[in-house]
Design a protein around this motif. Structure first.
Motif, short mmCIF file in Angstrom:
data_model
loop_
_atom_site.label_atom_id
_atom_site.label_comp_id
_atom_site.label_asym_id
_atom_site.label_seq_id
_atom_site.Cartn_x
_atom_site.Cartn_y
_atom_site.Cartn_z
N ILE A 1 1.01 -1.40 -0.42
CA ILE A 1 0.13 -0.13 0.21
C ILE A 1 1.21 0.80 0.00
O ILE A 1 0.55 2.69 -0.83
N TYR A 2 2.20 1.14 0.22
CA TYR A 2 3.31 2.43 0.69
C TYR A 2 3.84 2.37 -0.67
O TYR A 2 3.92 3.94 -0.91
N LYS A 3 4.02 1.86 -1.59
CA LYS A 3 4.63 2.11 -2.32
C LYS A 3 3.74 2.44 -3.50
O LYS A 3 3.85 3.11 -4.47
N ALA A 4 2.27 1.65 -3.17
CA ALA A 4 1.48 2.42 -4.13
C ALA A 4 0.92 3.69 -3.99
O ALA A 4 0.57 4.19 -5.23
N SER A 5 1.42 4.57 -2.75
CA SER A 5 1.60 5.84 -3.02
C SER A 5 1.72 6.61 -3.57
O SER A 5 1.46 7.64 -4.13
N ASP A 6 3.01 6.12 -4.49
CA ASP A 6 3.81 6.52 -4.96
C ASP A 6 4.25 8.08 -4.82
O ASP A 6 4.42 9.12 -5.37
N ASN A 7 4.49 8.07 -3.19
CA ASN A 7 4.91 9.19 -2.53
C ASN A 7 5.89 8.64 -1.50
O ASN A 7 5.85 8.14 -0.93
N GLY A 8 7.73 9.24 -1.96
CA GLY A 8 8.59 8.66 -1.30
C GLY A 8 8.61 9.23 -0.25
O GLY A 8 9.73 8.11 0.84
N ARG A 9 8.27 9.92 0.51
CA ARG A 9 8.47 11.28 1.47
C ARG A 9 7.70 10.71 2.72
O ARG A 9 8.27 10.22 3.45
N LEU A 10 6.29 9.65 1.73
CA LEU A 10 5.48 8.87 3.08
C LEU A 10 6.23 7.72 2.92
O LEU A 10 5.91 6.62 4.16
N THR A 11 6.66 6.88 2.28
CA THR A 11 7.37 5.57 2.73
C THR A 11 8.86 6.11 2.84
O THR A 11 8.70 5.14 3.60
N GLN A 12 9.32 7.19 3.38
CA GLN A 12 10.76 6.87 3.63
C GLN A 12 10.13 7.22 5.43
O GLN A 12 10.67 6.79 6.29
N LEU A 13 8.77 8.23 5.80
CA LEU A 13 8.54 8.29 7.27
C LEU A 13 8.06 6.83 7.36
O LEU A 13 8.33 6.74 8.47
N LEU A 14 7.37 6.08 6.85
CA LEU A 14 6.66 4.60 6.77
C LEU A 14 7.81 3.97 7.21
O LEU A 14 7.65 3.45 8.31
N SER A 15 9.16 3.99 6.82
CA SER A 15 10.23 3.28 7.26
C SER A 15 10.89 3.14 7.91
O SER A 15 11.36 2.62 8.95
N ASN A 16 10.53 4.62 8.47
CA ASN A 16 11.26 5.00 9.82
C ASN A 16 10.42 4.80 11.15
O ASN A 16 11.68 4.13 12.15
#
Length: 226
Positions: free
Chosen positions: A146-161
């Motif tokens: 789902i995170y990947k599908a958002s296609d938002n690198g900043r969001l994905t990075q925050l969720l990864s952190n």
């Protein structure tokens, strides 16, 4: 001082400090190193057959993840799971997941929908094995799609952190096998709403998905506290 009952999982492809970190991290997440237990560098070094340097480096990383606390004049100990730490982490997760689901409703491709369906099936398939780490990783993967599908690198990075801190609560939640049927239903509802671009419904389910986790872990904390 009790005898430590976990083993080092040597990986020839990883630096020694990462092997030590992964070993201690898994021991904490599985409850082999218990909340409040002191982490004695010499004892851990002897147990794992390494010097104190990689132990010290691993403890620093575990502190950054919120799994270990440094206590003045006492040293390192495994962090307790508290209602405050639970709330702090999952309030942030709830907001970020809500945004990721909204964006996924707009941007998820047909191939990604298939990947999400496969991730849900993978989660279902590992439940009978009762390997809590494998189950947790399958749940992580479902949300990662789902995170990947958002296609938002900043969001994905925050969720990864935030992911490492979320992982401990996810594992705690998944120790309760009674929630598995509900989790599978929620996964299917999330897929259905994203596939049909129903943002409001998708957000409602993902928020309930996380709120249920908070409530269950909070009850566990209160029960242990007595």
């Amino acid at each position: 001082m009790r005898e430590l009952n976990f083993n080092v999982d040597m990986n020839e492809y990883l630096p020694l400090r990462d092997v030590v970190f992964n070993t201690l991290r898994q021991a904490i997440l599985r409850g082999e190193l218990k909340p409040g237990e002191r982490l004695m560098e010499i004892q851990l070094a002897n147990k794992l057959g390494v010097s104190r340097t990689p132990i010290r480096e691993a403890i620093r990383k575990l502190e950054l993840e919120g799994l270990v606390l440094m206590i003045p004049r006492k040293g390192a100990e495994v962090a307790e799971i508290t209602e405050k730490s639970l709330r702090d982490v999952l309030e942030v997760r709830r907001a970020l997941e809500e945004l990721s689901v909204k964006l996924a409703c707009d941007r998820m491709t047909d191939d990604m929908v298939k990947e999400l369906e496969q991730a849900a099936e993978r989660f279902r398939s590992v439940l009978p094995g009762e390997d809590i780490t494998e189950i947790a990783q399958a749940d992580v993967h479902f949300h990662d799609v789902i995170y990947k599908a958002s296609d938002n690198g900043r969001l994905t990075q925050l969720l990864s952190n935030l992911g490492e801190q979320m992982y401990r609560y996810r594992v705690e939640y998944l120790k309760n096998t009674a929630v598995y049927d509900q989790l599978m239903r929620e996964h299917q509802e999330i897929i259905c709403h994203i596939k049909n671009r129903r943002k409001d419904e998708a957000v409602k389910v993902i928020c309930e998905h996380i709120d249920n986790q908070v409530a269950a872990i909070r009850d566990t904390i209160r029960t242990k506290r007595g």
